[in-house]
Motif scaffolding. Structure first.
Motif, PDB file in Angstrom:
ATOM      1  N   ASN A 104      22.073   5.682 -20.614  1.00  0.00           N
ATOM      2  CA  ASN A 104      23.556   5.586 -20.290  1.00  0.00           C
ATOM      3  C   ASN A 104      23.795   4.590 -18.962  1.00  0.00           C
ATOM      4  O   ASN A 104      22.797   4.160 -18.333  1.00  0.00           O
ATOM      5  CB  ASN A 104      24.196   6.716 -20.162  1.00  0.00           C
ATOM      6  CG  ASN A 104      23.836   7.592 -19.078  1.00  0.00           C
ATOM      7  OD1 ASN A 104      23.914   7.282 -17.951  1.00  0.00           O
ATOM      8  ND2 ASN A 104      22.844   8.819 -19.393  1.00  0.00           N
TER       9      ASN A 104
ATOM     10  N   VAL B 218      26.741   4.949 -23.486  1.00  0.00           N
ATOM     11  CA  VAL B 218      26.210   6.068 -23.620  1.00  0.00           C
ATOM     12  C   VAL B 218      25.543   6.194 -25.233  1.00  0.00           C
ATOM     13  O   VAL B 218      26.338   5.788 -26.088  1.00  0.00           O
ATOM     14  CB  VAL B 218      27.010   7.405 -23.166  1.00  0.00           C
ATOM     15  CG1 VAL B 218      28.151   7.426 -24.277  1.00  0.00           C
ATOM     16  CG2 VAL B 218      26.258   8.622 -23.268  1.00  0.00           C
ATOM     17  N   SER B 219      24.507   7.138 -25.250  1.00  0.00           N
ATOM     18  CA  SER B 219      23.974   7.222 -26.661  1.00  0.00           C
ATOM     19  C   SER B 219      24.949   8.352 -27.301  1.00  0.00           C
ATOM     20  O   SER B 219      25.120   9.313 -26.690  1.00  0.00           O
ATOM     21  CB  SER B 219      22.555   7.943 -26.655  1.00  0.00           C
ATOM     22  OG  SER B 219      21.914   8.160 -27.805  1.00  0.00           O
TER      23      SER B 219
ATOM     24  N   ASP C 287      22.935  11.899 -27.751  1.00  0.00           N
ATOM     25  CA  ASP C 287      22.163  12.228 -26.742  1.00  0.00           C
ATOM     26  C   ASP C 287      22.462  11.570 -25.292  1.00  0.00           C
ATOM     27  O   ASP C 287      22.128  10.555 -25.140  1.00  0.00           O
ATOM     28  CB  ASP C 287      20.552  12.380 -27.005  1.00  0.00           C
ATOM     29  CG  ASP C 287      19.927  13.129 -25.926  1.00  0.00           C
ATOM     30  OD1 ASP C 287      20.373  13.819 -24.891  1.00  0.00           O
ATOM     31  OD2 ASP C 287      18.389  13.326 -26.176  1.00  0.00           O
ATOM     32  N   TYR C 288      23.322  12.289 -24.708  1.00  0.00           N
ATOM     33  CA  TYR C 288      23.582  11.892 -23.287  1.00  0.00           C
ATOM     34  C   TYR C 288      22.408  11.667 -22.302  1.00  0.00           C
ATOM     35  O   TYR C 288      22.604  10.757 -21.596  1.00  0.00           O
ATOM     36  CB  TYR C 288      24.733  12.864 -22.604  1.00  0.00           C
ATOM     37  CG  TYR C 288      25.049  12.234 -21.260  1.00  0.00           C
ATOM     38  CD1 TYR C 288      26.112  11.640 -21.404  1.00  0.00           C
ATOM     39  CD2 TYR C 288      24.551  12.650 -20.135  1.00  0.00           C
ATOM     40  CE1 TYR C 288      26.851  10.761 -20.137  1.00  0.00           C
ATOM     41  CE2 TYR C 288      24.950  11.904 -18.889  1.00  0.00           C
ATOM     42  CZ  TYR C 288      26.036  11.210 -19.025  1.00  0.00           C
ATOM     43  OH  TYR C 288      26.499  10.737 -17.701  1.00  0.00           O
ATOM     44  N   ASN C 289      21.523  12.321 -22.572  1.00  0.00           N
ATOM     45  CA  ASN C 289      20.319  12.036 -21.707  1.00  0.00           C
ATOM     46  C   ASN C 289      19.522  10.716 -21.833  1.00  0.00           C
ATOM     47  O   ASN C 289      18.193  10.508 -21.195  1.00  0.00           O
ATOM     48  CB  ASN C 289      19.282  13.383 -21.800  1.00  0.00           C
ATOM     49  CG  ASN C 289      20.076  14.437 -21.087  1.00  0.00           C
ATOM     50  OD1 ASN C 289      20.651  14.548 -20.186  1.00  0.00           O
ATOM     51  ND2 ASN C 289      19.883  15.813 -21.667  1.00  0.00           N
TER      52      ASN C 289
ATOM     53  N   GLN D 129      32.054  10.740 -19.180  1.00  0.00           N
ATOM     54  CA  GLN D 129      30.844  11.599 -18.144  1.00  0.00           C
ATOM     55  C   GLN D 129      30.220  10.614 -17.568  1.00  0.00           C
ATOM     56  O   GLN D 129      29.822  10.818 -16.475  1.00  0.00           O
ATOM     57  CB  GLN D 129      29.800  12.332 -19.213  1.00  0.00           C
ATOM     58  CG  GLN D 129      28.869  12.984 -18.658  1.00  0.00           C
ATOM     59  CD  GLN D 129      29.464  13.934 -17.818  1.00  0.00           C
ATOM     60  OE1 GLN D 129      30.231  14.929 -17.911  1.00  0.00           O
ATOM     61  NE2 GLN D 129      29.128  13.921 -16.402  1.00  0.00           N
ATOM     62  N   THR D 130      29.997   9.230 -18.173  1.00  0.00           N
ATOM     63  CA  THR D 130      28.995   8.486 -17.282  1.00  0.00           C
ATOM     64  C   THR D 130      29.737   7.879 -16.241  1.00  0.00           C
ATOM     65  O   THR D 130      28.909   7.580 -15.164  1.00  0.00           O
ATOM     66  CB  THR D 130      28.780   7.019 -18.205  1.00  0.00           C
ATOM     67  OG1 THR D 130      30.079   6.525 -18.675  1.00  0.00           O
ATOM     68  CG2 THR D 130      27.784   7.477 -19.226  1.00  0.00           C
TER      69      THR D 130
ATOM     70  N   SER E 233      26.711   2.651 -27.613  1.00  0.00           N
ATOM     71  CA  SER E 233      25.220   2.882 -26.985  1.00  0.00           C
ATOM     72  C   SER E 233      24.287   1.517 -26.568  1.00  0.00           C
ATOM     73  O   SER E 233      23.327   1.649 -25.862  1.00  0.00           O
ATOM     74  CB  SER E 233      24.461   3.602 -28.004  1.00  0.00           C
ATOM     75  OG  SER E 233      24.082   2.694 -29.238  1.00  0.00           O
TER      76      SER E 233
ATOM     77  N   LEU F 252      29.832  18.820 -22.883  1.00  0.00           N
ATOM     78  CA  LEU F 252      29.555  18.490 -24.016  1.00  0.00           C
ATOM     79  C   LEU F 252      29.774  19.572 -25.356  1.00  0.00           C
ATOM     80  O   LEU F 252      30.169  19.373 -26.151  1.00  0.00           O
ATOM     81  CB  LEU F 252      28.080  18.059 -24.014  1.00  0.00           C
ATOM     82  CG  LEU F 252      27.225  17.396 -25.449  1.00  0.00           C
ATOM     83  CD1 LEU F 252      28.113  15.990 -25.775  1.00  0.00           C
ATOM     84  CD2 LEU F 252      25.934  17.117 -25.309  1.00  0.00           C
TER      85      LEU F 252
ATOM     86  N   LYS G  48      27.080  19.386 -17.524  1.00  0.00           N
ATOM     87  CA  LYS G  48      27.038  18.372 -18.269  1.00  0.00           C
ATOM     88  C   LYS G  48      27.067  19.199 -19.775  1.00  0.00           C
ATOM     89  O   LYS G  48      27.613  18.801 -20.794  1.00  0.00           O
ATOM     90  CB  LYS G  48      25.824  17.362 -18.438  1.00  0.00           C
ATOM     91  CG  LYS G  48      26.107  16.516 -17.250  1.00  0.00           C
ATOM     92  CD  LYS G  48      24.910  15.642 -17.125  1.00  0.00           C
ATOM     93  CE  LYS G  48      24.975  14.672 -16.134  1.00  0.00           C
ATOM     94  NZ  LYS G  48      23.606  13.831 -15.906  1.00  0.00           N
TER      95      LYS G  48
ATOM     96  N   SER H 174      32.269   5.829 -21.781  1.00  0.00           N
ATOM     97  CA  SER H 174      31.891   7.385 -21.672  1.00  0.00           C
ATOM     98  C   SER H 174      32.709   7.973 -20.500  1.00  0.00           C
ATOM     99  O   SER H 174      32.390   7.568 -19.316  1.00  0.00           O
ATOM    100  CB  SER H 174      30.616   7.810 -21.759  1.00  0.00           C
ATOM    101  OG  SER H 174      30.206   9.061 -21.058  1.00  0.00           O
TER     102      SER H 174
END
Length: 741
Positions: free
Chosen positions: A417, A408-409, A412-414, A450-451, A284, A10, A6, A448
């Protein structure tokens, strides 16, 4: 390893979005020229399929831009267009030299014509319309020619406003006709009976009364109703022009820029600063502020809704309908009146960082004036997030997860999401011992990348999820590398024509793995491209020209793991269920300038080994659909909707208009029972939500409405039927504690 992947992804995205464009210096002192310079450079260097800036490109931009400025052809004259045509094949040259001549000309002329039209529409609506004249209107405005004279312009406004007003006129007549039976009854009433009726009318809430309901003995003439209909149209136009007049040069320049960038593909878009903020909130599902939705009406900013869980909701001193007159920051500066202020500017004053406060001068619904201090905080839009429910069918408990978007934010992905939320909902549902899961992606427009990769990994052991290809043709396989599975039971994915992008990636991956059955429309939206959002301010050193906004542009195409693409073609459902949009031209293939469909080599992947019941479930589903009267009626309704949408000629003679309208209403009656459909299913919230709803009546009301909608949803019903037919996992409980961290 998963976290390192990840971070690497990013980092690569950030490098692409900031470092790769630092070779050139951008320092034009004119903000508009600088913006044009930035956007042209980024698209030429970074877009997946850059366009040649030539005369053909120029002509396409020219036509699209004018259509956006004047879609009803009631601002510009033919003489204006003749003057504009000198630039028809010059826009490409102006882009290369950062020349604003065409924009400046059209912008100044548009403002002039808008000002003229304000006088014109008020003058037209000051005079009665004659609904006995036999005349028609063609609402396919693209086929209209531009007018040549003020007389023709007035007649165009007259025709279009007459068309707008005839609907109001008919509504008023219908409302009055509905009182005729009451009036006839009133004629035969005794005085005591009439007094009782009058008393009942007076006791009705004000919102339930109409001017005609105050006294059932009073009836308005047709001329009075016609005047009232025009008044309604005038009020609507006044509100529209309040919005138009609030738009500044920056807003209109954004329209021009978007006419340019849209020629690259439908998903490349310039975000002016305020639009970028709205995009971030949509992605987000959260923002920092007081937690109230606002609207402006007649120069006054009014609270439309208090957002559940936000600061204003917690304080419980503000209500829908309150007007905000002044805004004061907590730094001691004087209060600022926002009466007459642009709504966007007023919102900027009210919103602010978490931990700060704002003092609002409110005119309450009851007319009192008071100052209210509210501490700003993070506001979450609950309707953006995943939600789940359980349902019992044939003594089996199933779970339903509704996912509106792949949120997703942005910073900050963490943080919260869609993938982590869906995982959490699955874990909660497993505690309720569900035996199957429906994931509802209908109307989910994506989000997103990634999500969706992380979410797909919740349902498989490991393997490729999607393939992406960049401009140079380099292919990359994006994989789930975690061997743990959050849910290995039966899975059905619901889609429709508006399921797009990330929704299509997930549906396609689960279909290719034979991990889930996809149920819904013939195909999904058909968006097979990946975009990134570049903050244009990063490209300008020592910027003193204000916020430059952001550019979303296409950087990749994505492909299924079987090598196919969802671009244009979408994901084909395993079980196609009729819906009301089946015959309407929706999706990517009906957009302007879509990228083409193509294929690449398949990735290496292993099909899910527990799919032996798929074909039986599909066959059973089609057998049920063929007998389902509700779905047959939905299909007939879809054909009828297509017929109505294709109509573009309407009579402006009231008797003819009413006859056609009555025919449509009679035809529509056969579809009224669609809304009456009910299943025998009862949906329930999970224990954690039941606890929340004790203190949150708004959340409770939203869930009651959602559960009622689910119980009337023939598509969810069929999805549950399919789950019931699918063979379950060998041992559901074996993966309960084998959850991705």
């Amino acid at each position: 390893m998963k976290r390192n992947y990840k971070v690497l992804l990013l980092a690569l995205m950030l490098a692409f979005a900031s470092c790769s464009f630092t070779k050139k210096t951008f320092d034009d002192p004119d903000r508009d020229k600088l913006l044009m310079q930035l956007i042209v450079y980024v698209l030429e260097e970074g877009h997946y399929s850059p366009k040649d800036l030539n005369d053909d490109f120029s002509e396409q931009v020219y036509a699209s831009y004018l259509d956006q400025l004047d879609p009803f052809k009631r601002y510009f004259y033919a003489s204006d267009i003749k003057e504009f045509e000198a630039y028809k094949d010059q826009i490409d040259d102006q882009l290369k030299s950062y020349d604003l001549s065409f924009f400046n000309l059209t912008h100044e002329r548009l403002l002039q014509r808008i000002e003229e039209s304000q006088i014109l529409y008020k003058d037209v609506l000051a005079k009665p319309f004659d609904y006995n004249v036999d005349e028609d209107i063609n609402t396919d405005y693209k086929k209209l020619a531009y007018v040549n004279s003020k007389k023709e312009m007035r007649d165009r406004w007259r025709t279009q406003l007459k068309f707008s007003t005839i609907a109001n006129y008919d509504d008023l007549i219908s409302q009055q006709e509905n009182t005729i039976s009451s009036k006839n009854k009133v004629k035969n009433m005794t005085d005591d009976e009439y007094q009782m009726l009058d008393s009942e009318m007076r006791e009705l809430p004000k919102s339930d009364k109409t001017k005609d309901s105050k006294d059932p003995k009073e009836m308005k003439s047709l001329s009075e109703l016609e005047a009232e209909a025009r008044k309604t149209t005038l009020s609507s136009l006044n509100e529209l022009y309040d919005y138009i007049n609030e738009r500044n040069r920056e807003d209109w320049f954004a329209v021009y820029l978007n006419a340019i960038v849209a020629e690259f593909d439908p998903h490349t878009f310039y975000y002016a600063p305020e639009d970028k903020e709205r995009f971030d909130v949509a992605m987000s599902g959260k923002f920092e502020g007081i937690g109230a939705r606002l609207q402006k009406k007649m120069d006054v900013v009014t609270i439309m809704e208090i957002i559940s869980g936000g600061p204003a909701w917690k304080q419980n001193k503000m209500e829908a309908g309150d007007q905000i007159l002044k805004v004061q920051q907590d730094n001691g500066e004087p209060a600022v009146s926002i009466v007459g202020m642009r709504l966007e500017d007023a919102v900027k004053l009210i919103k602010g960082p978490k931990g700060t406060s704002v003092i609002l001068t409110l005119k309450k619904v009851d007319g009192t004036i008071e100052d209210l201090k509210i501490a700003r905080d993070i506001v979450e839009l609950e309707e953006v997030y995943a939600k789940s429910s359980t349902v019992i069918k044939d003594n089996k408990k199933f779970g339903v997860i509704n996912l509106p978007g792949f949120y997703v934010s942005m910073d900050d992905y963490n943080k919260r999401n869609a993938a982590t939320d869906v995982k959490l909902e699955i874990e909660r549902l497993k505690k309720e011992n569900i035996e199957g899961l429906v994931l509802d992606l209908r109307n989910n427009g994506g989000g997103s990348l990634q999500t969706v990769i992380d979410m797909a990994g919740l349902f498989i052991k490991e393997g490729p999820i999607v393939q992406v290809k960049t401009t140079g043709g380099q292919k990359e396989v994006l994989r789930d590398k975690d061997k743990a599975i959050t849910w290995d039971g039966p899975l059905v994915i619901l889609v429709n024509e508006n399921s797009a992008s990330a929704s299509e990636i997930l549906a396609a991956a689960m279909q290719d793995y034979k991990r889930a059955l996809v149920i819904g429309s013939k195909q999904t939206f058909g968006k097979g491209t990946v975009q990134t959002v570049l903050d244009l301010n990063r490209m300008v050193k020592n910027n003193s020209l204000g916020d430059m906004g952001a550019l979303k542009y296409t950087i990749q195409k994505y492909y299924r793991i079987d090598g196919g693409s969802t671009q244009l073609e979408g994901v084909k459902s395993d079980v196609v269920v009729p819906d009301r949009y089946s015959y309407i031209a929706l999706g990517e293939k009906n957009q302007e300038n879509p990228l083409p469909y193509d294929r690449i080599d398949a990735a290496n992947y292993t099909v899910w080994n527990n799919n032996s019941g798929f074909q039986t479930a599909i066959d059973n589903s089609y057998a049920r659909i063929a007998k389902n009267e509700q779905l047959k009626l939905i299909d007939e309704n879809a054909k009828w909707v297509k017929k109505i949408r294709d109509q573009d000629m309407y009579s402006l003679k009231y008797d003819t208009y009413k006859t056609a309208l009555k025919l449509n209403e009679d035809e529509a009656k056969q579809f009224e029972k669609l809304a009456d459909y009910k299943t025998n299913l009862t949906f329930s919230s999970l224990p954690y939500e039941n606890e929340l709803m004790v203190a949150d009546s708004t959340l409770k009301e939203k869930r009651v409405r959602w559960h009622k909608a689910l119980s009337q949803d023939v598509y969810v019903e069929e999805a549950l039927n399919v789950l019931n037919d699918l063979r379950g996992p060998t041992d559901i409980k074996k993966v309960v504690n084998n959850v991705k961290k």
